[in-house]
Motif scaffolding. Structure first.
Motif, short mmCIF file in Angstrom:
data_model
loop_
_atom_site.label_atom_id
_atom_site.label_comp_id
_atom_site.label_asym_id
_atom_site.label_seq_id
_atom_site.Cartn_x
_atom_site.Cartn_y
_atom_site.Cartn_z
N GLU A 51 44.09 44.09 7.98
CA GLU A 51 43.16 43.01 8.50
C GLU A 51 44.00 41.85 8.59
O GLU A 51 43.30 40.97 9.50
CB GLU A 51 42.31 42.83 7.07
N LEU A 52 45.23 41.44 7.82
CA LEU A 52 46.03 40.13 8.24
C LEU A 52 46.50 40.48 9.59
O LEU A 52 46.60 39.53 10.50
CB LEU A 52 47.05 40.07 7.16
N GLU A 53 46.94 41.71 10.10
CA GLU A 53 47.46 41.91 11.18
C GLU A 53 46.55 41.72 12.24
O GLU A 53 46.87 41.02 13.32
CB GLU A 53 48.05 43.50 11.42
N ASP A 54 45.31 42.25 12.15
CA ASP A 54 44.18 41.91 13.13
C ASP A 54 44.02 40.41 13.49
O ASP A 54 43.46 39.86 14.46
CB ASP A 54 42.82 42.55 12.57
N ILE A 55 44.08 39.60 12.52
CA ILE A 55 43.95 37.85 12.63
C ILE A 55 45.37 37.27 13.01
O ILE A 55 45.12 36.19 13.13
CB ILE A 55 43.36 37.18 11.32
N GLY A 56 46.43 38.09 13.18
CA GLY A 56 47.65 37.61 13.55
C GLY A 56 48.41 36.96 12.76
O GLY A 56 49.19 36.08 12.80
N LEU A 57 48.30 37.33 11.19
CA LEU A 57 49.17 36.96 10.35
C LEU A 57 49.79 38.13 9.74
O LEU A 57 49.38 39.36 9.67
CB LEU A 57 48.16 36.24 9.30
N SER A 58 50.75 37.51 8.82
CA SER A 58 51.55 38.63 7.91
C SER A 58 51.37 37.89 6.41
O SER A 58 51.08 36.66 6.28
CB SER A 58 52.83 38.80 8.29
N ARG A 59 51.70 38.85 5.43
CA ARG A 59 51.84 38.15 3.99
C ARG A 59 52.55 37.02 4.01
O ARG A 59 52.09 35.96 3.04
CB ARG A 59 52.28 39.23 3.30
N ASP A 61 52.95 34.52 6.05
CA ASP A 61 52.20 33.58 6.61
C ASP A 61 51.05 32.56 5.83
O ASP A 61 50.58 31.82 6.02
CB ASP A 61 51.63 33.81 7.92
N ILE A 62 50.92 33.44 4.86
CA ILE A 62 49.64 32.96 3.88
C ILE A 62 49.83 31.67 3.29
O ILE A 62 49.06 30.66 3.56
CB ILE A 62 49.22 34.08 2.59
N ASP A 63 50.97 31.40 2.66
CA ASP A 63 51.23 29.94 2.13
C ASP A 63 51.08 28.99 3.24
O ASP A 63 50.50 27.82 2.89
CB ASP A 63 52.40 30.04 1.33
N GLY A 64 51.84 29.03 4.36
CA GLY A 64 51.54 28.10 5.44
C GLY A 64 50.45 27.69 6.10
O GLY A 64 49.94 26.81 6.25
N VAL A 65 49.48 28.81 5.90
CA VAL A 65 48.28 28.54 6.66
C VAL A 65 47.47 27.94 5.59
O VAL A 65 46.41 27.20 5.82
CB VAL A 65 47.71 30.00 6.72
N ALA A 66 47.53 28.23 4.24
CA ALA A 66 46.77 27.69 3.21
C ALA A 66 47.06 26.15 3.18
O ALA A 66 46.15 25.22 3.04
CB ALA A 66 47.00 28.22 1.81
N VAL A 67 48.29 25.81 3.29
CA VAL A 67 48.55 24.31 3.25
C VAL A 67 48.24 23.54 4.29
O VAL A 67 47.69 22.43 4.30
CB VAL A 67 50.12 24.05 2.87
N THR A 68 48.15 24.21 5.50
CA THR A 68 47.75 23.52 6.82
C THR A 68 46.36 23.55 7.40
O THR A 68 45.98 23.15 8.27
CB THR A 68 48.63 23.89 8.25
N SER A 69 45.56 24.37 6.42
CA SER A 69 44.09 24.28 6.82
C SER A 69 43.19 23.40 6.19
O SER A 69 42.46 23.76 5.54
CB SER A 69 43.93 25.93 6.30
N ARG A 70 43.70 22.16 6.48
CA ARG A 70 42.87 21.06 5.95
C ARG A 70 41.66 20.71 7.01
O ARG A 70 41.01 19.69 6.85
CB ARG A 70 43.74 19.87 5.55
#
Length: 72
Positions: A51-59, A61-70
């Protein structure tokens, strides 16, 4: 006869109550941002690798996405 001084601006002159309110608002906003990042991190962590691969992410990437998703 009473006189009313209308030449003073109130911009930037919060006083003690205004500064306490601004501090409370800043603290509340910090908690909201932290909670949004936590919720995003948890939601992405629950996804499978596929599912992560389907949206273009890997494990990794999670912390980086969480921090920048403001939402900016």
């Amino acid at each position: 006869m009473a006189a009313l001084d209308t030449t003073r601006t109130t911009y930037g002159s919060f006083g003690l109550i205004g500064r306490i309110g601004a501090l409370f608002t800043a603290a509340t906003n910090a908690v909201v941002v932290w909670n949004d990042a936590r919720a995003t991190r948890n939601a992405l962590s629950d996804l499978t690798d596929r599912e992560l691969e389907d949206i273009g992410l890997s494990r990794s990437d999670i912390d980086g996405v969480a921090v920048t998703s403001r939402g900016f």
